[in-house]
Design a protein around this motif. Structure first.
Motif, PDB file in Angstrom:
ATOM      1  N   TYR A   1       0.854  -1.191   0.000  1.00  0.00           N
ATOM      2  CA  TYR A   1       0.000   0.000   0.000  1.00  0.00           C
ATOM      3  C   TYR A   1       0.887   1.238   0.000  1.00  0.00           C
ATOM      4  O   TYR A   1       1.584   1.518   0.972  1.00  0.00           O
ATOM      5  CB  TYR A   1      -0.905  -0.015   1.231  1.00  0.00           C
ATOM      6  CG  TYR A   1      -1.869   1.142   1.321  1.00  0.00           C
ATOM      7  CD1 TYR A   1      -3.109   1.084   0.691  1.00  0.00           C
ATOM      8  CD2 TYR A   1      -1.549   2.287   2.036  1.00  0.00           C
ATOM      9  CE1 TYR A   1      -4.003   2.146   0.769  1.00  0.00           C
ATOM     10  CE2 TYR A   1      -2.432   3.351   2.123  1.00  0.00           C
ATOM     11  CZ  TYR A   1      -3.651   3.270   1.489  1.00  0.00           C
ATOM     12  OH  TYR A   1      -4.515   4.325   1.559  1.00  0.00           O
ATOM     13  N   PHE A   2       0.893   1.952  -1.132  1.00  0.00           N
ATOM     14  CA  PHE A   2       1.588   3.231  -1.229  1.00  0.00           C
ATOM     15  C   PHE A   2       0.568   4.321  -0.924  1.00  0.00           C
ATOM     16  O   PHE A   2      -0.159   4.782  -1.812  1.00  0.00           O
ATOM     17  CB  PHE A   2       2.179   3.439  -2.628  1.00  0.00           C
ATOM     18  CG  PHE A   2       3.311   2.515  -2.969  1.00  0.00           C
ATOM     19  CD1 PHE A   2       4.549   2.653  -2.366  1.00  0.00           C
ATOM     20  CD2 PHE A   2       3.152   1.508  -3.908  1.00  0.00           C
ATOM     21  CE1 PHE A   2       5.611   1.807  -2.685  1.00  0.00           C
ATOM     22  CE2 PHE A   2       4.193   0.654  -4.234  1.00  0.00           C
ATOM     23  CZ  PHE A   2       5.431   0.799  -3.618  1.00  0.00           C
ATOM     24  N   GLY A   3       0.481   4.722   0.333  1.00  0.00           N
ATOM     25  CA  GLY A   3      -0.549   5.666   0.747  1.00  0.00           C
ATOM     26  C   GLY A   3      -0.009   7.062   0.971  1.00  0.00           C
ATOM     27  O   GLY A   3       1.163   7.251   1.318  1.00  0.00           O
TER      28      GLY A   3
ATOM     29  N   GLU B   1       8.434   8.871   4.076  1.00  0.00           N
ATOM     30  CA  GLU B   1       8.985   9.968   4.864  1.00  0.00           C
ATOM     31  C   GLU B   1      10.415  10.338   4.459  1.00  0.00           C
ATOM     32  O   GLU B   1      10.779  11.522   4.408  1.00  0.00           O
ATOM     33  CB  GLU B   1       8.950   9.619   6.353  1.00  0.00           C
ATOM     34  CG  GLU B   1       9.401  10.755   7.253  1.00  0.00           C
ATOM     35  CD  GLU B   1       9.247  10.419   8.724  1.00  0.00           C
ATOM     36  OE1 GLU B   1       9.724  11.209   9.554  1.00  0.00           O
ATOM     37  OE2 GLU B   1       8.660   9.365   9.038  1.00  0.00           O
ATOM     38  N   ASP B   2      11.227   9.357   4.150  1.00  0.00           N
ATOM     39  CA  ASP B   2      12.628   9.622   3.833  1.00  0.00           C
ATOM     40  C   ASP B   2      12.900   9.676   2.331  1.00  0.00           C
ATOM     41  O   ASP B   2      14.054   9.645   1.897  1.00  0.00           O
ATOM     42  CB  ASP B   2      13.520   8.545   4.464  1.00  0.00           C
ATOM     43  CG  ASP B   2      13.414   8.531   5.979  1.00  0.00           C
ATOM     44  OD1 ASP B   2      13.270   9.619   6.564  1.00  0.00           O
ATOM     45  OD2 ASP B   2      13.473   7.435   6.566  1.00  0.00           O
ATOM     46  N   SER B   3      11.839   9.772   1.544  1.00  0.00           N
ATOM     47  CA  SER B   3      11.994   9.690   0.093  1.00  0.00           C
ATOM     48  C   SER B   3      12.138  11.043  -0.582  1.00  0.00           C
ATOM     49  O   SER B   3      12.408  11.107  -1.780  1.00  0.00           O
ATOM     50  CB  SER B   3      10.792   8.950  -0.515  1.00  0.00           C
ATOM     51  OG  SER B   3      10.648   7.675   0.053  1.00  0.00           O
ATOM     52  N   GLY B   4      11.938  12.136   0.157  1.00  0.00           N
ATOM     53  CA  GLY B   4      11.991  13.454  -0.461  1.00  0.00           C
ATOM     54  C   GLY B   4      10.787  13.667  -1.353  1.00  0.00           C
ATOM     55  O   GLY B   4       9.690  13.185  -1.086  1.00  0.00           O
ATOM     56  N   THR B   5      10.979  14.392  -2.461  1.00  0.00           N
ATOM     57  CA  THR B   5       9.898  14.616  -3.416  1.00  0.00           C
ATOM     58  C   THR B   5       9.571  13.316  -4.129  1.00  0.00           C
ATOM     59  O   THR B   5      10.456  12.640  -4.657  1.00  0.00           O
ATOM     60  CB  THR B   5      10.303  15.679  -4.456  1.00  0.00           C
ATOM     61  OG1 THR B   5      10.618  16.898  -3.776  1.00  0.00           O
ATOM     62  CG2 THR B   5       9.165  15.926  -5.429  1.00  0.00           C
TER      63      THR B   5
END
Length: 208
Positions: free
Chosen positions: A6-8, A37-41
């Motif tokens: 799940y990519f929410g 959270e740690d993925s940036g944009t």
């Protein structure tokens, strides 16, 4: 049957997930919620996002991938442009093909203040979404006397993956589990039934 990723992007949905999963008998070990959270944009047009999604899907061996809502994965895109959306959906389809998974895109309806309209009337963005999807499903919350029942919704398939159209039905998730019942009304062209009960088109699910 395989795992689900799940990519929410919506905070509120996480409050309801544990309850619904428990009542539907979902094995939590097969359900993965990805943390951005740690993925940036985050953007599906960015190769880093594509690589991150591929890595998660392959590591979990997911057979179903849910993106909710898909609009948050295309933050800088005018999704009324058919060519642009066509190219983006081709990227999503390639991810599905490479990972041998089905990808479900969740999109939200526009507001219909007149309480009328068809699925086409209420759909946000390019019609390319529906044209490219193998299956198109409307999930519609049910309201009784103006109050929404968050655990009871109508399921209407507007584009099946095969030639047959299933009848719309209502599902309820509560302390007794999940229950199904046939929808009595024709909900193809209406969003309000007047009186006490109404259906307000809210979400659209597409399977690529």
């Amino acid at each position: 049957l395989g795992a689900v990723v799940y990519f929410g992007f919506e905070d509120g949905v996480y409050d309801d997930l544990p309850y619904r999963m428990e009542k539907c008998g979902t094995n939590p070990e097969n359900f993965y919620v990805h943390d951005w959270e740690d993925s940036g944009t985050v953007s599906i047009e960015d190769e880093r996002t594509q690589e991150e999604m591929l890595e998660v899907i392959k590591e979990t061996n997911a057979k179903m991938v849910i993106i909710d809502p898909f609009r948050n994965l295309i933050p800088n895109v005018n999704d009324s442009k058919e060519t642009i959306i066509g190219n983006i959906l081709q990227t999503v389809s390639q991810i599905a093909k490479e990972t041998n998974s089905s990808i479900v895109l969740i999109r939200h309806w526009g507001k219909d203040t007149q309480s009328k309209g068809t699925a086409t009337h209420l759909q946000l963005g390019s019609v390319t979404y529906g044209a490219r999807a193998r299956s198109l499903i409307n999930v519609i919350p049910i309201r009784e006397d103006g109050e929404e029942d968050k655990n009871r919704k109508l399921w209407k398939q507007d584009k099946p993956s095969n030639s047959s159209f299933p009848d719309p039905f209502i599902f309820t998730i509560d302390d007794e589990g999940i229950r199904w019942e046939k929808a009595e009304e024709d909900v193809d062209t209406i969003t309000s039934l007047g009186g006490g009960k109404s259906y307000l088109k809210e979400e659209e699910m597409m399977v690529l």
